[in-house]
Write an enzyme that holds these catalytic residues in place. Structure first.
Site, short mmCIF file in Angstrom:
data_model
loop_
_atom_site.label_atom_id
_atom_site.label_comp_id
_atom_site.label_asym_id
_atom_site.label_seq_id
_atom_site.Cartn_x
_atom_site.Cartn_y
_atom_site.Cartn_z
N GLY A 14 35.39 50.48 91.58
CA GLY A 14 34.04 50.19 92.08
C GLY A 14 33.58 48.75 92.00
N THR A 15 34.52 47.79 91.98
CA THR A 15 34.05 46.39 91.93
C THR A 15 33.36 46.00 93.25
OG1 THR A 15 36.18 45.47 92.64
CG2 THR A 15 35.82 45.67 90.27
N ASN A 16 33.84 46.51 94.36
CA ASN A 16 33.15 46.23 95.63
C ASN A 16 31.79 46.91 95.67
OD1 ASN A 16 34.72 44.60 97.78
ND2 ASN A 16 36.28 45.88 96.82
N MET A 95 39.34 56.30 98.96
CA MET A 95 40.74 56.54 99.29
C MET A 95 40.95 57.91 99.93
SD MET A 95 41.58 53.62 98.41
CE MET A 95 43.34 53.44 98.44
N ASN A 110 34.58 49.85 106.75
CA ASN A 110 35.54 49.94 105.64
C ASN A 110 36.08 48.54 105.31
OD1 ASN A 110 37.45 51.25 103.82
ND2 ASN A 110 39.03 50.81 105.35
N HIS A 112 39.44 46.54 103.96
CA HIS A 112 40.88 46.77 103.82
C HIS A 112 41.54 45.47 103.33
CE1 HIS A 112 44.65 48.82 104.49
NE2 HIS A 112 45.11 47.71 105.01
C1 GRF Z 1 39.84 47.17 97.46
O1 GRF Z 1 40.92 46.29 97.35
C2 GRF Z 1 39.71 47.64 98.88
O2 GRF Z 1 40.15 46.74 99.82
C3 GRF Z 1 40.61 48.86 98.90
O3 GRF Z 1 40.43 49.45 97.65
C4 GRF Z 1 40.09 48.46 96.68
C5 GRF Z 1 38.88 48.96 95.96
O4 GRF Z 1 38.62 48.25 94.78
N1 GRF Z 1 40.27 49.70 100.03
P1 GRF Z 1 37.25 48.49 94.00
O5 GRF Z 1 37.17 49.97 93.65
O6 GRF Z 1 36.13 48.06 94.87
O7 GRF Z 1 37.34 47.67 92.75
#
Ligand code: GRF
Length: 191
Positions: A14-16, A95, A110, A112
């Protein structure tokens, strides 16, 4: 001022998700206020849940393994999203391969971790690191029925150097993700 509601879907660290909440939640861009109205995880006990809770946003957990088919799971997701009048669904490390039950009913984007159309699928970081490509990068795209195949919104690259190991390569990708993903959300919601 208009208020646009987003839902962030995630499956893991969940860093994004955290970066999107920090940069967008309850902030105003061009007379548009963005509200993270909903977060959804398809897995329980993942760290992204704690990250969301830290901002006072209690995630809804909808475990895909509780459903008999991809379509039934997607129907439940779509139902929860529609109930909250969400303007845009943001997949941040979610995912799951989504069926047409999802893709035809919600507007979604999304992130990627490659320069699409190169390296679609779940192993993009390793594959692009091990390839002969001179650049790595990340892409934000609309979600369509074709996995990682929807229209590209933003993509950004960096040069892959010979002394770079895979951890450094991955760090570069995440740095780019944290930069372009919020920008893409703003671009889509304010256009
Ligand atoms: C990211 O690298 C994104 O591109 C991919 O999954 C990863 C998610 O990382 N689809 P996080 O959970 O946001 O840390």
């Amino acid at each position: 001022m208009v208020v646009k509601k987003i839902a962030i879907l995630f499956s893991g660290n969940g860093t994004n998700l955290q970066n999107l909440i920090e940069k967008l939640h309850n902030k105003v861009f061009d007379d548009t206020k963005i509200e993270v109205a909903l977060t959804i995880s398809n897995k329980k006990d993942v760290y992204g849940i704690k990250r969301s809770q830290k901002f006072g946003i209690e995630p809804i957990v909808i475990e895909n393994k509780a459903f008999n088919s991809r379509e039934e799971f997607d129907k439940e997701l779509v139902g929860v999203i529609k109930k909250q009048n969400i303007d845009l669904v943001v997949l941040a490390g979610f995912m799951r391969i989504l069926s047409s039950v999802f893709t035809q009913n919600v507007k979604a984007i999304n992130i990627h971790p490659s320069l699409l159309p190169l390296f679609k699928g779940a192993n993009a970081i390793e594959e692009s690191f091990n390839s002969d490509e001179k650049f790595g990068g990340a892409t934000v795209h609309y979600v369509s029925e074709e996995l990682d195949g929807g229209e590209i919104i933003i993509q950004k690259s960096f040069e892959k150097t010979l002394d770079m190991n895979i951890d450094e390569f991955e760090k570069h990708i995440h740095k780019i993700e944290y930069d372009i993903f919020p920008k893409a959300v703003i671009a889509v919601l304010t256009k």
